[in-house]
Design an enzyme around this catalytic site. Structure first.
Site, mmCIF file in Angstrom:
data_model
loop_
_atom_site.group_PDB
_atom_site.id
_atom_site.type_symbol
_atom_site.label_atom_id
_atom_site.label_comp_id
_atom_site.label_asym_id
_atom_site.label_seq_id
_atom_site.Cartn_x
_atom_site.Cartn_y
_atom_site.Cartn_z
ATOM 1 N N GLY A 62 -4.332 11.774 4.812
ATOM 2 C CA GLY A 62 -5.507 10.921 5.004
ATOM 3 C C GLY A 62 -5.786 9.945 3.879
ATOM 4 O O GLY A 62 -6.694 9.124 3.985
ATOM 5 N N ASN B 289 8.827 1.000 10.430
ATOM 6 C CA ASN B 289 7.851 1.803 9.664
ATOM 7 C C ASN B 289 6.727 2.274 10.575
ATOM 8 O O ASN B 289 5.579 1.824 10.506
ATOM 9 C CB ASN B 289 7.315 0.981 8.486
ATOM 10 C CG ASN B 289 6.617 1.844 7.446
ATOM 11 O OD1 ASN B 289 6.269 2.984 7.723
ATOM 12 N ND2 ASN B 289 6.418 1.301 6.261
ATOM 13 N N TYR C 138 -2.105 0.969 10.655
ATOM 14 C CA TYR C 138 -2.717 -0.356 10.802
ATOM 15 C C TYR C 138 -3.353 -0.508 12.184
ATOM 16 O O TYR C 138 -4.462 -1.035 12.300
ATOM 17 C CB TYR C 138 -1.670 -1.459 10.577
ATOM 18 C CG TYR C 138 -1.005 -1.393 9.216
ATOM 19 C CD1 TYR C 138 -1.743 -1.085 8.085
ATOM 20 C CD2 TYR C 138 0.345 -1.638 9.053
ATOM 21 C CE1 TYR C 138 -1.143 -1.011 6.835
ATOM 22 C CE2 TYR C 138 0.950 -1.582 7.811
ATOM 23 C CZ TYR C 138 0.206 -1.254 6.709
ATOM 24 O OH TYR C 138 0.799 -1.178 5.485
ATOM 25 N N GLY D 236 -3.878 7.415 2.699
ATOM 26 C CA GLY D 236 -3.533 6.032 3.054
ATOM 27 C C GLY D 236 -4.666 5.399 3.854
ATOM 28 O O GLY D 236 -5.030 4.246 3.628
ATOM 29 N N GLU E 20 2.534 -7.762 6.469
ATOM 30 C CA GLU E 20 3.837 -7.674 7.131
ATOM 31 C C GLU E 20 4.365 -6.266 6.951
ATOM 32 O O GLU E 20 4.157 -5.665 5.888
ATOM 33 C CB GLU E 20 4.833 -8.648 6.487
ATOM 34 C CG GLU E 20 4.573 -10.082 6.832
ATOM 35 C CD GLU E 20 5.207 -11.039 5.841
ATOM 36 O OE1 GLU E 20 5.993 -10.590 4.988
ATOM 37 O OE2 GLU E 20 4.877 -12.224 5.923
ATOM 38 N N ILE F 180 0.894 -1.173 0.000
ATOM 39 C CA ILE F 180 0.000 0.000 0.000
ATOM 40 C C ILE F 180 0.921 1.209 0.000
ATOM 41 O O ILE F 180 1.844 1.291 0.815
ATOM 42 C CB ILE F 180 -0.978 0.011 1.197
ATOM 43 C CG1 ILE F 180 -1.846 1.277 1.178
ATOM 44 C CG2 ILE F 180 -0.267 -0.156 2.516
ATOM 45 C CD1 ILE F 180 -2.999 1.259 2.183
HETATM 46 C C1 LIG Z 1 1.995 4.193 5.058
HETATM 47 C C2 LIG Z 1 1.214 5.096 4.095
HETATM 48 C C3 LIG Z 1 0.487 4.232 3.080
HETATM 49 C C4 LIG Z 1 0.205 5.884 4.941
HETATM 50 O O1 LIG Z 1 -0.495 6.734 4.052
HETATM 51 P P1 LIG Z 1 -0.706 8.272 4.396
HETATM 52 O O2 LIG Z 1 -1.608 8.825 3.394
HETATM 53 O O3 LIG Z 1 0.620 8.900 4.559
HETATM 54 O O4 LIG Z 1 -1.398 8.163 5.834
HETATM 55 P P2 LIG Z 1 -2.665 8.979 6.323
HETATM 56 O O5 LIG Z 1 -2.450 10.418 6.099
HETATM 57 O O6 LIG Z 1 -3.891 8.357 5.770
HETATM 58 O O7 LIG Z 1 -2.590 8.715 7.871
HETATM 59 C C5 LIG Z 1 -3.393 7.744 8.481
HETATM 60 C C6 LIG Z 1 -2.883 7.485 9.869
HETATM 61 O O8 LIG Z 1 -1.628 6.831 9.720
HETATM 62 C C7 LIG Z 1 -0.730 7.327 10.703
HETATM 63 N N1 LIG Z 1 0.412 7.857 10.023
HETATM 64 C C8 LIG Z 1 0.599 7.947 8.692
HETATM 65 N N2 LIG Z 1 1.828 8.435 8.433
HETATM 66 C C9 LIG Z 1 2.422 8.647 9.625
HETATM 67 C C10 LIG Z 1 3.707 9.108 10.018
HETATM 68 N N3 LIG Z 1 4.650 9.456 9.140
HETATM 69 N N4 LIG Z 1 3.977 9.165 11.321
HETATM 70 C C11 LIG Z 1 3.073 8.796 12.246
HETATM 71 N N5 LIG Z 1 1.841 8.348 11.933
HETATM 72 C C12 LIG Z 1 1.524 8.280 10.641
HETATM 73 C C13 LIG Z 1 -1.458 8.284 11.513
HETATM 74 O O9 LIG Z 1 -1.963 7.531 12.606
HETATM 75 C C14 LIG Z 1 -2.621 8.718 10.692
HETATM 76 O O10 LIG Z 1 -3.686 8.970 11.517
HETATM 77 P P3 LIG Z 1 -3.983 10.476 12.019
HETATM 78 O O11 LIG Z 1 -4.405 11.230 10.788
HETATM 79 O O12 LIG Z 1 -5.065 10.267 13.001
HETATM 80 O O13 LIG Z 1 -2.711 10.983 12.606
HETATM 81 C C15 LIG Z 1 2.142 6.111 3.376
HETATM 82 O O14 LIG Z 1 2.810 6.876 4.330
HETATM 83 C C16 LIG Z 1 3.134 5.467 2.438
HETATM 84 O O15 LIG Z 1 2.834 5.242 1.273
HETATM 85 N N6 LIG Z 1 4.365 5.182 2.939
HETATM 86 C C17 LIG Z 1 5.410 4.596 2.095
HETATM 87 C C18 LIG Z 1 5.072 3.189 1.706
HETATM 88 C C19 LIG Z 1 4.846 2.320 2.919
HETATM 89 O O16 LIG Z 1 5.581 2.354 3.886
HETATM 90 N N7 LIG Z 1 3.776 1.484 2.837
HETATM 91 C C20 LIG Z 1 3.451 0.536 3.878
HETATM 92 C C21 LIG Z 1 4.233 -0.706 3.693
HETATM 93 S S1 LIG Z 1 3.792 -1.935 4.932
#
Ligand SMILES: CC(C)(COP(=O)(O)OP(=O)(O)OC[C@H]1O[C@@H](n2cnc3c(N)ncnc32)[C@H](O)[C@@H]1OP(=O)(O)O)[C@@H](O)C(=O)NCCC(=O)NCCS
Length: 156
Positions: free
Chosen positions: A86, A115, A122, A88, A110, A76
């Site tokens: 928001g 991370n 999650y 993700g 996993e 993802i």
């Molecule tokens: C992980 C990922 C998919 C999350 O997507 P995102 O759009 O950044 O996350 P969101 O903005 O929807 O945040 C959702 C929640 O995730 C958490 N979160 C996301 N990024 C975070 C960060 N850098 N630090 C802490 N919490 C975080 C928060 O709890 C957030 O909730 P909140 O809005 O109440 O604080 C994105 O950061 C990503 O693509 N990362 C790189 C790829 C990756 O690591 N994928 C997962 C592999 S297992």
């Protein structure tokens, strides 16, 4: 802030023509990205590959597999410029809806122990840590643990 009303309208199946932008995002978002070969294998196998696209711009993607009533989330990813807004969460919520509609009982994934952002996403979405595979992933200094998470769909 993310538009929560019609998010599903921006999700469509990934095709081979999406590989260049998807790989660009993959390489930006991960220290240890999948190769084009792995991504191509996902597309040509029975995996489910979807992109999140707005105005012809791919802003994220999600890849998963299903076996009977189990779903395995494999990747993802949100484009770094759109992270922490928001999207993700919306993509994961979309997956949970997909799972419910397809009679999935358990989702598995996993994640690297380092991370923290993904782990928080999650955990706040209802996934529970089930175990750990020590030294599973390559890391900048040696190896890194994989944490296993599961989400049980409550049948009501
Ligand atoms: C992980 C990922 C998919 C999350 O997507 P995102 O759009 O950044 O996350 P969101 O903005 O929807 O945040 C959702 C929640 O995730 C958490 N979160 C996301 N990024 C975070 C960060 N850098 N630090 C802490 N919490 C975080 C928060 O709890 C957030 O909730 P909140 O809005 O109440 O604080 C994105 O950061 C990503 O693509 N990362 C790189 C790829 C990756 O690591 N994928 C997962 C592999 S297992």
């Amino acid at each position: 802030m993310a538009d929560t009303n019609n998010f599903a309208e921006y999700i469509r199946l990934m095709t081979e023509f999406d590989l260049p932008p998807v790989m660009q995002i993959e390489n930006q978002a991960y220290d240890f990205p999948w190769t084009t070969g792995i991504m191509t294998d996902c597309l040509t196998s029975a995996y489910y590959c979807y992109v999140y696209e707005v105005n012809d711009e791919i802003r994220g993607y999600i890849i998963f597999s299903t076996v009977l009533d189990e779903l395995h989330l494999l990747n993802i990813c949100i484009t770094p410029a759109y992270q922490n807004k928001g999207y993700g969460q919306l993509l994961l919520d979309w997956l949970l809806n997909f799972a419910r509609e397809n009679k999935t009982k358990t989702l598995y994934l996993e994640v690297r122990a380092s991370n923290r952002g993904a782990i928080r996403l999650y955990e706040t979405s209802g996934f529970n840590e089930m175990g750990c595979r020590p030294a599973y992933y390559p890391a900048k200094k040696g190896k890194e643990d994989a944490l296993l998470f599961a989400y049980e769909i409550l049948l009501i």
